[in-house]
Design a protein around this motif. Structure first.
Motif, short mmCIF file in Angstrom:
data_model
loop_
_atom_site.label_atom_id
_atom_site.label_comp_id
_atom_site.label_asym_id
_atom_site.label_seq_id
_atom_site.Cartn_x
_atom_site.Cartn_y
_atom_site.Cartn_z
N GLY A 43 0.82 -1.21 0.00
CA GLY A 43 0.00 0.00 0.00
C GLY A 43 0.85 1.26 0.00
N MET A 44 1.92 1.24 0.80
CA MET A 44 2.81 2.40 0.85
C MET A 44 3.57 2.57 -0.48
SD MET A 44 4.28 2.17 4.73
CE MET A 44 5.20 3.71 4.63
N ALA A 45 4.03 1.46 -1.04
CA ALA A 45 4.73 1.52 -2.33
C ALA A 45 3.80 2.00 -3.43
CB ALA A 45 5.34 0.17 -2.67
N CYS A 46 2.55 1.58 -3.37
CA CYS A 46 1.56 2.02 -4.35
C CYS A 46 1.31 3.53 -4.20
CB CYS A 46 0.26 1.24 -4.19
SG CYS A 46 -0.98 1.62 -5.44
N LEU A 47 1.16 3.97 -2.97
CA LEU A 47 0.96 5.40 -2.72
C LEU A 47 2.14 6.22 -3.26
CD1 LEU A 47 -0.48 7.83 -1.50
CD2 LEU A 47 0.62 7.27 0.69
N ALA A 48 3.36 5.78 -3.01
CA ALA A 48 4.52 6.49 -3.52
C ALA A 48 4.51 6.52 -5.05
CB ALA A 48 5.81 5.84 -3.02
N SER A 49 4.10 5.41 -5.67
CA SER A 49 4.02 5.36 -7.13
C SER A 49 2.96 6.31 -7.66
CB SER A 49 3.72 3.93 -7.59
OG SER A 49 4.75 3.06 -7.19
N ILE A 50 1.86 6.41 -6.94
CA ILE A 50 0.81 7.37 -7.33
C ILE A 50 1.35 8.79 -7.25
CG2 ILE A 50 -1.40 8.37 -6.60
CD1 ILE A 50 -2.21 5.45 -5.75
N ILE A 52 4.32 9.87 -7.60
CA ILE A 52 5.29 10.21 -8.65
C ILE A 52 4.73 9.91 -10.04
CG2 ILE A 52 7.28 9.93 -7.14
CD1 ILE A 52 7.84 7.26 -8.59
N HIS A 53 3.47 9.48 -10.08
CA HIS A 53 2.78 9.23 -11.35
C HIS A 53 3.47 8.16 -12.21
CE1 HIS A 53 0.47 12.78 -10.35
NE2 HIS A 53 1.60 13.45 -10.22
N TYR A 54 3.89 7.06 -11.57
CA TYR A 54 4.57 5.99 -12.29
C TYR A 54 3.60 4.81 -12.43
CZ TYR A 54 8.31 3.13 -14.12
OH TYR A 54 9.09 2.34 -14.93
#
Length: 83
Positions: A43-50, A52-54
């Motif tokens: 969930g945290m990795a997904c949030l970080a990806s969101i 940075i728009h990756y």
């Protein structure tokens, strides 16, 4: 490092920690600690990806979060299918 970097770093660390603990026999894929590390970490990795728009990692980590969340719900409900 930015806040987004830290969110992603901590999330990925949790996923890798869960994997390390599993392969060294400290936890199994059915242990709550393994499930929580994967769910929260993804969930945290997904949030970080969101943030940075990756998109490729949004898809990857989003799917990982959903699968882990399903596993968590099965664990919490005491589902016979989980055991």
């Amino acid at each position: 490092m930015t806040n987004t970097d830290w969110i992603g770093f901590i999330g990925v660390f949790q996923i890798l920690l869960a994997y390390f603990l599993n392969v060294t026999g400290k936890v199994t894929h059915k242990d709550l600690s393994f499930i929580l590390l994967n769910t929260i970490g993804a969930g945290m990795a997904c949030l970080a990806s969101i943030l940075i728009h990756y998109v490729p990692f949004i898809i990857l980590e989003g799917a990982w979060t959903l699968v882990s969340l399903i596993s968590l719900l099965k664990f919490l409900s005491g589902s016979k299918h989980y055991q």
